[in-house]
Design an enzyme around this catalytic site. Sequence first.
Site, PDB file in Angstrom:
ATOM      1  N   THR A 117      11.483  -8.819  -6.810  1.00 22.15           N
ATOM      2  CA  THR A 117      12.602  -7.978  -6.380  1.00 22.15           C
ATOM      3  C   THR A 117      13.225  -7.343  -7.618  1.00 22.15           C
ATOM      4  O   THR A 117      14.405  -7.527  -7.898  1.00 22.15           O
ATOM      5  CB  THR A 117      13.588  -8.817  -5.549  1.00 22.15           C
ATOM      6  OG1 THR A 117      12.847  -9.476  -4.521  1.00 22.15           O
ATOM      7  CG2 THR A 117      14.652  -7.946  -4.881  1.00 22.15           C
ATOM      8  N   HIS A 118      12.392  -6.681  -8.405  1.00 18.68           N
ATOM      9  CA  HIS A 118      12.850  -5.966  -9.592  1.00 18.68           C
ATOM     10  C   HIS A 118      12.536  -4.491  -9.402  1.00 18.68           C
ATOM     11  O   HIS A 118      11.677  -3.933 -10.067  1.00 18.68           O
ATOM     12  CB  HIS A 118      12.159  -6.492 -10.859  1.00 18.68           C
ATOM     13  CG  HIS A 118      12.319  -7.970 -11.072  1.00 18.68           C
ATOM     14  ND1 HIS A 118      11.508  -8.710 -11.903  1.00 18.68           N
ATOM     15  CD2 HIS A 118      13.207  -8.859 -10.554  1.00 18.68           C
ATOM     16  CE1 HIS A 118      11.890  -9.982 -11.890  1.00 18.68           C
ATOM     17  NE2 HIS A 118      12.920 -10.102 -11.078  1.00 18.68           N
ATOM     18  N   ASN A 119      13.214  -3.891  -8.428  1.00 20.04           N
ATOM     19  CA  ASN A 119      13.057  -2.458  -8.165  1.00 20.04           C
ATOM     20  C   ASN A 119      14.051  -1.731  -9.059  1.00 20.04           C
ATOM     21  O   ASN A 119      15.255  -1.984  -8.965  1.00 20.04           O
ATOM     22  CB  ASN A 119      13.375  -2.141  -6.701  1.00 20.04           C
ATOM     23  CG  ASN A 119      12.694  -3.092  -5.726  1.00 20.04           C
ATOM     24  OD1 ASN A 119      13.228  -4.154  -5.426  1.00 20.04           O
ATOM     25  ND2 ASN A 119      11.530  -2.723  -5.251  1.00 20.04           N
TER      26      ASN A 119
END
Lengths: 236, 590
Positions: free
Chosen positions: B516-518
């Site tokens: 979840t590193h957008n």
Amino acid sequence: MSAKLDNASRRGFIKGSLMMIPAVTVGSGVSLTAKADEPPANLADYQPTYFTDDEWRFVMAACDRLIPSDGDGPGALETNVPIFIDKQMEGKFGHAADWYMKPPFHPDVSPLFGYQSPLTPREVYRKGIEATQEYCQAQHGKSFAALDHDLQTQVLTQLEKGDITFDDVSATQFFAFLLQNTKEGYFADPIHGGNKHMASWKFIGFPGARASYLAWVDQRDKAYPLGPVSLTGERG
Amino acid sequence: MAKTNPHVDVVMIGLGWTSSIMGMELTDEGLSVLALERGPDQDTVPDFAYPKMADELTYGVRYQLMQRPAKSTLTVRHGIQDLAVPYRSLGSFLPGNGVGGAGTHWNGHTWRPQPNELRLKSYVEENFGADIIPDEMTIQDYGVTYDELEPHFDRFEKVAGISGKAGNLNGEIQEGGNPFEGWRSDDYPLPPMKRTLNDTLFRDMAASEGLHPFPLPAANASQAYTNPYGMQLAPCNYCGFCERYGCLNYSKSSPQTCVLGALKQRKNFAYRANCEVMKVNLASDGKTATGVTYIDENGDEVIQPADLVIMGAYSLHNVHLLLLSGIGKPYDPISGEGVVGKNYAYQMNGGATLYFKDKHFNPFIGAGANGETLNDFGVEQIDFGQEGFIGGSYFNAAMTNGQPIRNMPLPKGAPSWGAEWKQAVQETYGHTMTIGSHGSNMAYRDCYLDLDPNYTDDHGRPLMRMTFNWKDNDVRMTQFMKQKIDALSKALGPDDYKLSFKDFDSQYDVRPYQTTHNVGGAIMGSDPKSSVLNRYLQTWDVHNVFVMGASAFPQNLQYNPTGMVGGLTYWAAKAIREQYLPNPGPLVQA
């Protein structure tokens, strides 16, 4: 009337595997909560909420092939996996309640884009079971549950690989849900209806909801000695 | 007819890490601050109290703490000619939902960037020549330097109570820390966490290979700790339910454990849960914001007037709200003009799973961020000219959990069901460890965010559309890491191991969880023609709107983003307090 007959046949069907369950000792017998004293359902007596009798026979037989009782460790039937799946059909998962289910649907895009069917998982089960039963009748002259184990395994493998295709439901998606939910029911906390008496956790050595290991972190390369506990305080 | 609330000085969108921090900083100035959180209210007690967190199905598999696609999602496609389809069920990334945001359910890997990652384009040009940057690669400098951010990284680490070991104290290399990190003015506030078997195996092997292993900087408290806000953390008990869960033990640093208890005491702070902001409202000249419009918990539309708007939602939602509010010019990948949505990037990861028949790893004894790492193949350590790619990775041997539905690695060739599957499960569970490669992802002309023409949310607003795919430069980077991890895996002498890395035919797959590193889409920089925000996270076009979070990253770091996000938030807060409030207007002249 038919329900009674079905129950009788159901008992007959799973009798072999039930006979193999060792007596389960519930730890010290001390429960952390009142709920822990409630024994898990007996699969043979369970009345499915979502599945019809015919569907239930399929689910039971399929789960028994996906995680059979053969060899070490419990199978899906001894651990009440079908009960777990039936309960999931009635919950948010079965209804795709958390998913974006607005049209337009493009189910033919690459599978890399994830779930793109307008069907909810419980609809996939309903259509998938019906289509598989029709296939078994047409090819083998019997319902899935009446086939011998080798043929059942063959049919499941065909579903998994997409060697069978259906008109109104994806066979591979149907199989994927069935396998995913079977493993979930096997390993999830018993509060969800499967993993009866935490049998799968005892089998692999997972301590469940203990969730406190400060004293054990530094004790490297030794098997952890304590059995599992569940969310309701059952000890195994 | 929308209701209009009384005016507040500051309205903040979302209540995760960035709004919690900004809330403390701006209430310090005596301002009235209101946070609007789209999801539910939640706190350690009662929401994360033992035993209910120890439920893999509910939280780990069914994503109880995550954003519901039914309420909010986006569409995804690989290329600008493709039809985008909705991200209907969660997989690749898991935006949080509710008070605390993703800061509630993260693992706690807390890094600072390497100094040259913040000036990546300049660094590449100076050291390897502009020629090595592929035509389609649109990397930029951040417009702020490591030296400027250093006090703010330090502040965030002290607020979050990070456990770790410094490798570079004021320029002096420290044994046992990361010798490749930027300089630090102080050590971590807590010592490293306890070492599990996988840590010690990896550390000893890596040291004997001439590499430089060190403990992963962890937002999991190794000891009891009281932070500068008076918030108390308890020693982590290695419960094995960290990522995707709220902490049951007051040990994982989060907005709840580190900030909100103090912030909620302040009379000039208020927050409302279950209130979803629809858009930022602009004055008629479009140059200032007048507040926001939101839908409250009863479904009613409310106008909230405010002098200052802090966008502190998840990175993707910040970009979506900018597009919906008409702040900044939307990016056009054909002309390359416009800025909002530009340079969306992700993370290029890979890894190895190692099986040791006779070792007991007890994987259920784990914390989100306990692990051993090395940074010998970091962005600043690689000769891009020689290796033929731009980027870098850190490696980690971490043991976060042994939850059996999802954490059941099996040997090569093991069947996925049947009696032989069951046998493989029994033989393998508890006997594996992993080595991960966590790497940078560059920005490209055709990887971007815009509004989808076909799909809408419950409020009738267009969903955002993500156009993204893997590119050869980043695959070359991860293939380089694969060779290194292959050698390290062999050196550990497992009975069996398998590697999983992207290859040149790999396409972005939304199904398996990746990270979840957008990042990107509302990027910071030095030129309004190529960035949405100036160096203080202030929008170039609307001076009283500041946008926090990883949406500001012009391309992705090799590291997990939260340390950078925390440091940037304190940096922006200082600029607001010292420069903006005395003299509201653009902090950088375009």
